[in-house]
Design a protein around this motif. Structure first.
Motif, PDB file in Angstrom:
ATOM      1  N   GLU A 151       0.838  -1.196   0.000  1.00 30.06           N
ATOM      2  CA  GLU A 151       0.000   0.000   0.000  1.00 30.06           C
ATOM      3  C   GLU A 151       0.876   1.250   0.000  1.00 30.06           C
ATOM      4  O   GLU A 151       1.833   1.348   0.775  1.00 30.06           O
ATOM      5  N   ILE A 200       1.903   4.760   0.978  1.00 27.42           N
ATOM      6  CA  ILE A 200       1.707   5.581   2.171  1.00 27.42           C
ATOM      7  C   ILE A 200       2.337   6.947   1.922  1.00 27.42           C
ATOM      8  O   ILE A 200       3.458   7.043   1.443  1.00 27.42           O
ATOM      9  N   CYS A 251       3.907   3.539  11.017  1.00 28.97           N
ATOM     10  CA  CYS A 251       3.052   3.567   9.827  1.00 28.97           C
ATOM     11  C   CYS A 251       2.211   2.302   9.712  1.00 28.97           C
ATOM     12  O   CYS A 251       1.060   2.349   9.290  1.00 28.97           O
ATOM     13  N   GLN A 252       2.775   1.162  10.095  1.00 31.15           N
ATOM     14  CA  GLN A 252       2.003  -0.078  10.085  1.00 31.15           C
ATOM     15  C   GLN A 252       0.861  -0.011  11.102  1.00 31.15           C
ATOM     16  O   GLN A 252      -0.256  -0.434  10.821  1.00 31.15           O
ATOM     17  N   SER A 307      -1.737   2.225   9.599  1.00 33.94           N
ATOM     18  CA  SER A 307      -2.450   1.518   8.543  1.00 33.94           C
ATOM     19  C   SER A 307      -3.502   0.578   9.136  1.00 33.94           C
ATOM     20  O   SER A 307      -4.632   0.513   8.655  1.00 33.94           O
ATOM     21  N   ARG A 308      -3.144  -0.128  10.207  1.00 32.08           N
ATOM     22  CA  ARG A 308      -4.106  -1.015  10.874  1.00 32.08           C
ATOM     23  C   ARG A 308      -5.261  -0.214  11.477  1.00 32.08           C
ATOM     24  O   ARG A 308      -6.416  -0.603  11.360  1.00 32.08           O
ATOM     25  N   CYS A 310      -6.360   2.753  10.564  1.00 35.24           N
ATOM     26  CA  CYS A 310      -7.181   3.342   9.505  1.00 35.24           C
ATOM     27  C   CYS A 310      -8.028   2.284   8.820  1.00 35.24           C
ATOM     28  O   CYS A 310      -9.150   2.553   8.423  1.00 35.24           O
ATOM     29  N   SER A 311      -7.500   1.063   8.662  1.00 32.87           N
ATOM     30  CA  SER A 311      -8.285   0.012   8.010  1.00 32.87           C
ATOM     31  C   SER A 311      -9.441  -0.438   8.894  1.00 32.87           C
ATOM     32  O   SER A 311     -10.452  -0.909   8.401  1.00 32.87           O
TER      33      SER A 311
END
Length: 183
Positions: free
Chosen positions: A13, A15, A134-135, A138-139, A141-142
């Motif tokens: 993805e 970023i 960032c990971q 990402s989690r 936000c998902s």
């Protein structure tokens, strides 16, 4: 207060990372409250995650983190925003004023993760720490089902240097216009 932007890929993805450097945050005298510029409050408002950086050789930089976190919680009282506590200058062990145990304890208390790095010796540790944040972002936000955590109806701040340049240019153009009409 510079704004840095980078794009990279995590887990396939794309970023876009914007890092707002927030200098000039200090403790008010004889209190545990922080004093900061309004621009920093705007940056706190639009941020999706936070990196608290302190020097292991400067206890005052560490002491500032708890009041800064409390300030952020006042702006985001119910948000679960990822936090990374980054202890820098890991190469200066002889000058250490903040132990790893204190850093780990504060990270646990604030609900964040802890990393100790030496930006001077290797940027790899810093890169890995930001990648981990960032990971987490990402989690989080998902898990928002495609929606942003909060509606971003405020424009994200631009680099203060660019804002200052635009302001001065506008002033120069305005003053030229006034002097031309005065003739």
């Amino acid at each position: 207060g510079a704004l840095y932007s980078r794009k990279f890929t995590i887990d396939g993805e794309q970023i876009s990372l914007q890092v707002q450097d927030t200098p000039f945050v200090s403790l008010e005298e004889d209190t545990d409250s922080i004093c900061c510029q309004e621009q920093i409050n705007r940056s706190i408002y639009w941020a999706d995650g936070f990196v608290f950086v302190y020097s292991i050789t400067d206890y005052e930089s560490f002491r500032l983190l708890r009041p800064l976190h409390q300030h952020i919680r006042r702006i985001h009282p119910n948000a679960n925003i990822p936090l990374l506590l980054l202890a820098n200058k890991g190469d200066l062990l002889r000058a250490r004023q903040v132990s790893s145990k204190e850093g780990l304890q504060l990270a646990s208390e604030l609900g964040g993760t802890y990393c100790e790095v030496s930006a001077r010796e290797s940027c790899q540790g810093v890169h890995e720490a930001f990648q981990q944040l960032c990971q987490e972002l990402s989690r989080s936000c998902s898990s928002c089902n495609g929606e942003k955590r909060r509606g971003l109806h405020l424009v994200r701040p631009k680099s203060p240097n660019m804002q200052d340049l635009k302001r001065r240019l506008k002033q120069a153009l305005t003053s030229k216009g006034k002097s031309a009409t005065a003739l």
